[in-house]
Design a protein around this motif. Structure first.
Motif, PDB file in Angstrom:
ATOM      1  N   PRO A  52       0.845  -1.200   0.000  1.00 25.90           N
ATOM      2  CA  PRO A  52       0.000   0.000   0.000  1.00 25.90           C
ATOM      3  C   PRO A  52       0.882   1.252   0.000  1.00 25.90           C
ATOM      4  O   PRO A  52       2.105   1.155  -0.088  1.00 25.90           O
ATOM      5  N   ASN A  53       0.274   2.413   0.102  1.00 25.08           N
ATOM      6  CA  ASN A  53       1.053   3.637   0.291  1.00 25.08           C
ATOM      7  C   ASN A  53       0.365   4.556   1.288  1.00 25.08           C
ATOM      8  O   ASN A  53      -0.765   4.293   1.726  1.00 25.08           O
ATOM      9  N   THR A  54       1.032   5.625   1.665  1.00 19.94           N
ATOM     10  CA  THR A  54       0.551   6.432   2.791  1.00 19.94           C
ATOM     11  C   THR A  54      -0.747   7.200   2.553  1.00 19.94           C
ATOM     12  O   THR A  54      -1.432   7.522   3.524  1.00 19.94           O
ATOM     13  N   PRO A  55      -1.155   7.540   1.312  1.00 18.12           N
ATOM     14  CA  PRO A  55      -2.469   8.165   1.155  1.00 18.12           C
ATOM     15  C   PRO A  55      -3.626   7.304   1.667  1.00 18.12           C
ATOM     16  O   PRO A  55      -4.757   7.773   1.752  1.00 18.12           O
ATOM     17  N   ALA A  56      -3.357   6.049   2.025  1.00 16.41           N
ATOM     18  CA  ALA A  56      -4.378   5.225   2.681  1.00 16.41           C
ATOM     19  C   ALA A  56      -4.836   5.875   3.979  1.00 16.41           C
ATOM     20  O   ALA A  56      -5.927   5.591   4.467  1.00 16.41           O
ATOM     21  N   LEU A  57      -4.013   6.749   4.548  1.00 10.27           N
ATOM     22  CA  LEU A  57      -4.402   7.469   5.767  1.00 10.27           C
ATOM     23  C   LEU A  57      -5.679   8.279   5.560  1.00 10.27           C
ATOM     24  O   LEU A  57      -6.412   8.545   6.520  1.00 10.27           O
ATOM     25  N   VAL A  58      -5.934   8.697   4.320  1.00 13.95           N
ATOM     26  CA  VAL A  58      -7.138   9.472   4.015  1.00 13.95           C
ATOM     27  C   VAL A  58      -8.024   8.699   3.037  1.00 13.95           C
ATOM     28  O   VAL A  58      -8.759   9.291   2.236  1.00 13.95           O
ATOM     29  N   SER A  76     -18.736  -4.411   8.983  1.00 12.85           N
ATOM     30  CA  SER A  76     -18.424  -3.012   9.252  1.00 12.85           C
ATOM     31  C   SER A  76     -16.963  -2.929   9.633  1.00 12.85           C
ATOM     32  O   SER A  76     -16.539  -3.500  10.625  1.00 12.85           O
ATOM     33  N   VAL A  77     -16.193  -2.249   8.790  1.00 12.34           N
ATOM     34  CA  VAL A  77     -14.758  -2.172   9.017  1.00 12.34           C
ATOM     35  C   VAL A  77     -14.391  -0.766   9.472  1.00 12.34           C
ATOM     36  O   VAL A  77     -14.779   0.208   8.861  1.00 12.34           O
ATOM     37  N   HIS A  78     -13.657  -0.688  10.568  1.00 14.07           N
ATOM     38  CA  HIS A  78     -13.243   0.603  11.112  1.00 14.07           C
ATOM     39  C   HIS A  78     -11.791   0.857  10.715  1.00 14.07           C
ATOM     40  O   HIS A  78     -10.917   0.089  11.056  1.00 14.07           O
ATOM     41  N   VAL A  79     -11.571   1.933   9.975  1.00 10.19           N
ATOM     42  CA  VAL A  79     -10.211   2.241   9.551  1.00 10.19           C
ATOM     43  C   VAL A  79      -9.802   3.572  10.165  1.00 10.19           C
ATOM     44  O   VAL A  79     -10.332   4.611   9.837  1.00 10.19           O
ATOM     45  N   ALA A  80      -8.870   3.522  11.091  1.00 12.23           N
ATOM     46  CA  ALA A  80      -8.358   4.748  11.686  1.00 12.23           C
ATOM     47  C   ALA A  80      -7.223   5.303  10.858  1.00 12.23           C
ATOM     48  O   ALA A  80      -6.758   6.398  11.093  1.00 12.23           O
ATOM     49  N   GLY A  81      -6.773   4.559   9.888  1.00 13.25           N
ATOM     50  CA  GLY A  81      -5.667   5.005   9.049  1.00 13.25           C
ATOM     51  C   GLY A  81      -4.636   3.913   8.906  1.00 13.25           C
ATOM     52  O   GLY A  81      -4.677   2.923   9.604  1.00 13.25           O
ATOM     53  N   VAL A  82      -3.722   4.101   8.008  1.00 12.28           N
ATOM     54  CA  VAL A  82      -2.621   3.166   7.833  1.00 12.28           C
ATOM     55  C   VAL A  82      -1.357   3.884   8.247  1.00 12.28           C
ATOM     56  O   VAL A  82      -1.093   4.989   7.796  1.00 12.28           O
ATOM     57  N   ILE A 137      -9.485   1.189   1.901  1.00 11.55           N
ATOM     58  CA  ILE A 137      -8.637   2.374   2.118  1.00 11.55           C
ATOM     59  C   ILE A 137      -8.066   2.897   0.804  1.00 11.55           C
ATOM     60  O   ILE A 137      -7.039   3.577   0.793  1.00 11.55           O
ATOM     61  N   GLY A 138      -8.722   2.601  -0.305  1.00 11.19           N
ATOM     62  CA  GLY A 138      -8.270   3.122  -1.587  1.00 11.19           C
ATOM     63  C   GLY A 138      -8.463   2.144  -2.718  1.00 11.19           C
ATOM     64  O   GLY A 138      -9.295   1.250  -2.653  1.00 11.19           O
ATOM     65  N   SER A 139      -7.680   2.294  -3.774  1.00  8.26           N
ATOM     66  CA  SER A 139      -7.800   1.427  -4.945  1.00  8.26           C
ATOM     67  C   SER A 139      -6.818   0.270  -4.849  1.00  8.26           C
ATOM     68  O   SER A 139      -5.801   0.346  -4.157  1.00  8.26           O
TER      69      SER A 139
END
Length: 265
Positions: A39-45, A247-253, A73-75
């Motif tokens: 992955p990469n860091t834009p997964a944070l958003v 239901s998946v909770h993502v606080a960020g990567v 968390i993204g594509s």
């Protein structure tokens, strides 16, 4: 006994690490089904880009599950394992290249008389807007560039400088150097990375039970995750996203996930 750090032989192992090929992971866990992820860091958003490569024992169901996890968390794209060093160099390390461009644009604006905060805001929004146009398929990069570039205009004058200084060649050299570094790390067997373990149950069971554990140990960062909740050790409130019926909770990567050197030093 099986645990997040010592999974049972029949577990699905999803490995996040630069420079560690699938055959090396599979040799260490000969009975496990392995999917490699970058992955990469834009997964944070929730704007990340993740590439997945399936090992020889991974099933279509395993790859589908990994895809659903990272799609939250993204594509997600699927590649061959021998392409993962290129992925790491392009999208894994790529955000840093973009941030350097943002720094340079902001510094140029400030040097030309703009207030530093104004220059930084304009640079960041310009990159975000251009990226959005590109991601929403308003045309290939060359066509979008052409639409901004009037003959004899200001954009043409700026691009001419980049072309004279071989901007494309510099970027190619940059990405190639990052790719070679990933291969070097692989040869050294230096990367540890992040492991995601899923016990061997049906897809339905995986959606209903907390059967996935994630352990992120590098640099003091810890995370424990489940199919019904992926949480990282960050102070931000979790963001609700869908994972099939779960239901998946993502606080960020955590930021260091896609940084090859941060995962190894």
């Amino acid at each position: 006994p099986a645990s997040a750090t010592n999974p049972a032989p029949s577990t699905l192992v999803i490995r996040i690490a630069a420079g560690v090929p699938l055959h090396a992971i599979e040799a260490a866990r000969p009975q496990s089904r392995v999917v490699r992820a970058m992955p990469n860091t834009p997964a944070l958003v929730s704007a990340g880009a993740t590439a997945l490569a399936a090992g020889v024992r991974a099933t279509a169901e395993d790859l589908a599950l990994a895809t659903k996890i990272f799609a939250s968390i993204g594509s997600v794209v699927h590649v061959r394992d021998d392409q993962m060093d290129a992925v790491t160099a392009l999208s894994g390390s790529g955000p840093a290249y973009v941030y350097l461009l943002a720094e340079a644009l902001a510094a140029a604006g400030a040097q030309l008389g703009l207030a530093p905060d104004v220059a930084a805001k304009l640079a960041a929004q310009t990159i975000q807007g251009a990226g959005k146009l590109l991601s929403e398929r308003h045309g290939p990069p060359s066509e979008l560039r052409r639409k901004v570039t009037s003959p004899g205009g200001t954009t043409a004058a700026g691009l001419a400088v980049l072309e004279v200084r071989d901007f494309a060649g510099i970027v190619m050299a940059c990405v190639s150097a990052a790719c070679e570094r990933g291969r070097e790390l692989g040869r050294r067997g230096k990367c540890r990375g992040v492991r995601v373990h899923a016990s061997r149950q049906s897809h339905r069971d995986l959606l209903q039970k907390p059967a996935i554990a994630v352990r992120i140990a590098e640099r003091g960062v810890r995370a424990v995750a489940a199919v019904v909740g992926i949480r990282t050790a960050t102070p931000e409130p979790p963001k609700q996203v869908g994972l099939v019926r779960a239901s998946v909770h993502v606080a960020g990567v955590v930021e260091h996930l896609a940084d090859p050197d941060a995962a190894t030093e």
